[in-house]
Design a protein around this motif. Structure first.
Motif, mmCIF file in Angstrom:
data_model
loop_
_atom_site.group_PDB
_atom_site.id
_atom_site.type_symbol
_atom_site.label_atom_id
_atom_site.label_comp_id
_atom_site.label_asym_id
_atom_site.label_seq_id
_atom_site.Cartn_x
_atom_site.Cartn_y
_atom_site.Cartn_z
ATOM 1 N N HIS A 38 7.428 3.432 -0.447
ATOM 2 C CA HIS A 38 6.534 2.581 0.075
ATOM 3 C C HIS A 38 7.098 1.176 0.474
ATOM 4 C CE1 HIS A 38 3.990 5.462 -2.468
ATOM 5 N NE2 HIS A 38 5.099 5.446 -3.169
ATOM 6 N N ASP A 73 -2.569 4.388 -6.762
ATOM 7 C CA ASP A 73 -1.979 3.226 -6.641
ATOM 8 C C ASP A 73 -1.198 2.855 -7.503
ATOM 9 O OD1 ASP A 73 -3.106 2.457 -4.048
ATOM 10 O OD2 ASP A 73 -5.120 1.838 -5.062
ATOM 11 N N PHE A 75 2.455 3.898 -8.837
ATOM 12 C CA PHE A 75 3.624 4.277 -8.443
ATOM 13 C C PHE A 75 4.561 4.950 -9.336
ATOM 14 C CE2 PHE A 75 3.311 1.835 -4.243
ATOM 15 C CZ PHE A 75 2.237 2.552 -3.775
ATOM 16 N N ASN A 101 0.661 -0.411 -6.109
ATOM 17 C CA ASN A 101 0.822 -0.467 -4.472
ATOM 18 C C ASN A 101 0.620 -2.026 -4.182
ATOM 19 O OD1 ASN A 101 0.015 -0.361 -1.940
ATOM 20 N ND2 ASN A 101 -1.588 0.999 -2.313
ATOM 21 N N LYS A 104 -2.091 -3.069 -1.734
ATOM 22 C CA LYS A 104 -3.543 -3.398 -2.383
ATOM 23 C C LYS A 104 -3.638 -4.333 -3.405
ATOM 24 C CE LYS A 104 -7.415 -0.573 -4.027
ATOM 25 N NZ LYS A 104 -7.870 0.769 -4.455
#
Length: 195
Positions: A38, A73, A75, A101, A104
């Motif tokens: 990510h 979202d 993680f 995330n 977001k």
């Protein structure tokens, strides 16, 4: 960026005084894997008072609530349970780090307030959102971590090391540390590289 070539990660003085290098290595690997997968991660921290129970059902409840709320979202997480002996009283508490995330979500404080409310409703106890104080020379180990930001990565590692200290942990068979288990990325060319 080849972080795995870095040999000396920063760590807190409390970790250095009583280290659990196995747990610290696992957390470093977790963060490296997450940042490889990510581009942006929101690092959130909670410090929670807890009941002196032999299990961790309350923290499992909180992690499950976070997974439900944030879905894909969410993680990962890591938590450490400690017992401090201040003023002659035993005090069980948790240090929890949650990874969300970063594309977001931008505010670790805003989203962790929701988890604090769930914690208080479930346990009747309180906690706080982990913050840092620049005036005290603290390192900012929470907030938005971008893949290319080596300094922030080191600051997050520094903060995570605190969870891996052995002081204030009981010598019982009770589990005092847990984290998300992820497979590391072996084919990094299939993931987006930092600019």
């Amino acid at each position: 960026m080849k972080r795995k070539q870095t040999k000396n990660y920063p760590s807190t003085p409390t970790y250095q005084a009583a280290p659990n290098s196995r747990q610290f290595t696992k957390l470093i690997n977790l963060l490296e894997t997450l940042i490889d997968r990510h581009e942006k991660i929101l690092v959130c921290r909670l410090d929670l008072l807890a009941h002196s129970l032999p299990d961790h059902k309350d923290i499992q409840f909180l992690i499950a609530k976070a997974k439900d709320k944030y879905g894909s979202d969410f993680f990962g997480y890591a938590w450490s349970c400690e017992n401090s002996n201040e003023h002659g009283k035993q005090g069980k508490h948790y240090h929890v780090v949650i990874f969300l995330n970063g594309h977001k979500y931008k505010s670790d404080y805003k989203h962790m307030k929701h988890l604090l409310c769930w914690w208080t409703l479930k346990t009747g106890l309180f906690g706080s959102v982990g913050r840092y104080d620049a005036a005290k020379g603290e390192r900012n180990s929470v907030g938005l971590l971008r893949r290319a930001d080596v300094k922030k990565f080191d600051d997050v590692i520094y903060g995570l090391s605190y969870l891996c200290k052995t002081s204030q942990k009981t010598d019982s068979s009770e589990r005092m540390f847990n984290m998300t288990q992820l497979k590391s990325i072996t084919d990094k060319e299939n993931y987006r590289q930092a600019a």
